[in-house]
Design a protein around this motif. Structure first.
Motif, short mmCIF file in Angstrom:
data_model
loop_
_atom_site.label_atom_id
_atom_site.label_comp_id
_atom_site.label_asym_id
_atom_site.label_seq_id
_atom_site.Cartn_x
_atom_site.Cartn_y
_atom_site.Cartn_z
N LYS A 147 4.19 1.42 -4.41
CA LYS A 147 5.23 0.86 -5.28
C LYS A 147 4.71 0.56 -6.68
N THR A 148 3.57 -0.13 -6.75
CA THR A 148 3.03 -0.51 -8.06
C THR A 148 2.61 0.75 -8.84
N THR A 149 2.06 1.72 -8.13
CA THR A 149 1.67 2.96 -8.79
C THR A 149 2.89 3.61 -9.44
N GLY A 202 0.79 -1.23 0.00
CA GLY A 202 0.00 0.00 0.00
C GLY A 202 0.83 1.28 0.00
#
Ligand code: ADP
Ligand code: MG
Length: 240
Positions: free
Chosen positions: A64-66, A61
């Motif tokens: 990181k992926t963003t 949350g």
């Protein structure tokens, strides 16, 4: 495992090659609209140089992926500056995003192989998307890369006959077969045991090194931190 002897890709005519592959300045990112609008990334400043292996860690949350999808031109940047291969992606239009995506290799947590295709056919699908003129056929290159990841004896196997580590190695071959300048891997070892996880990232590093690619690996797997040249950390949307 066989040594790689790969054809040299012809350089893209576009912009002159730069030692800086990703340059991020004062990048913020928000999801949602109106009252639901929520800031996810705060004032990110980051540079990735050519050939560098960087690990991005941080709790679930933390964004990181963003950040990875922004660098991979999978979404358009909203605020600040984000340059990939010298191309500004702030408010970028689809055309420019697609142009950047063609030079990026993606590896995700789930291997995302097509079950109806063999290992070789899965890699070949990637090879056929090649933007670069190369002197060997997609089929030949797919076989070379599967040999390089140690799967020369499994070319005609379907994914359900391969172990988790083997499937992830096919995914690596598919991501690297077009000599991407940037490789983005999101939790590539999450589904693997410790040994195969480590083998997989080692292999990624070795192949990328041979072709001068920059690699960013998102992970919270502390067992693979030693493959990185540099480790950066996100916490609540900020680099610490
Ligand atoms: P990480 O990869 O570090 O787990 P993410 O970038 O996936 O973090 O998510 C960061 C935050 O953004 C989380 O609070 C998550 O719920 C939220 N988020 C992620 N994707 C979306 C989306 N498409 N729409 C709204 N919120 C999102
Ligand atoms: Mg994530």
């Amino acid at each position: 495992m066989v040594a790689l002897s790969l054809p040299n890709p012809v350089a893209l005519p576009a912009e002159p090659s730069s030692p800086v592959v990703v340059a991020i300045e004062h990048l913020d990112h928000f999801y949602g609209k109106g009252a639901l609008r929520k800031q996810i990334l705060f004032d990110i400043n980051l540079t990735l140089a050519q050939g560098e292996v960087v690990i991005l860690k941080g709790p679930s949350g933390s964004g990181k992926t963003t950040l990875l999808t922004l660098m991979g031109a999978l979404r358009s940047a909203q605020s600040g500056s984000l340059k990939v291969f010298g191309q500004e992606l702030l408010h970028a239009k689809k055309r420019r995003l697609i142009q950047v995506r063609r030079q990026v290799g993606y590896i995700f947590q789930a291997h995302n192989l097509l079950e109806s295709l063999t290992a070789r056919q899965n890699v070949q699908m990637g090879a056929e998307l090649s933007p670069r003129a190369v002197d060997s056929s997609p089929k030949e290159r797919s076989i070379q890369f599967l040999q390089a990841v140690g799967l020369g004896d499994h070319l005609n196997q379907h994914p359900h006959n391969l172990s988790g580590g083997q499937k992830q190695r096919v995914a690596i071959a598919r991501a690297l077969v077009n000599h991407p300048r940037l490789v983005l891997a999101d939790e590539p070892t999450a589904a693997l045991d410790s040994k195969s996880g480590h083998d997989v990232v080692e292999l990624m590093r070795k192949l990328a090194r041979e072709q001068g690619s920059t690699i960013l690996i998102v992970t919270h797997d502390n067992r693979i931190l030693d493959v990185a040249d540099r480790i950066i950390e996100l916490e609540d949307g900020r680099l610490v």
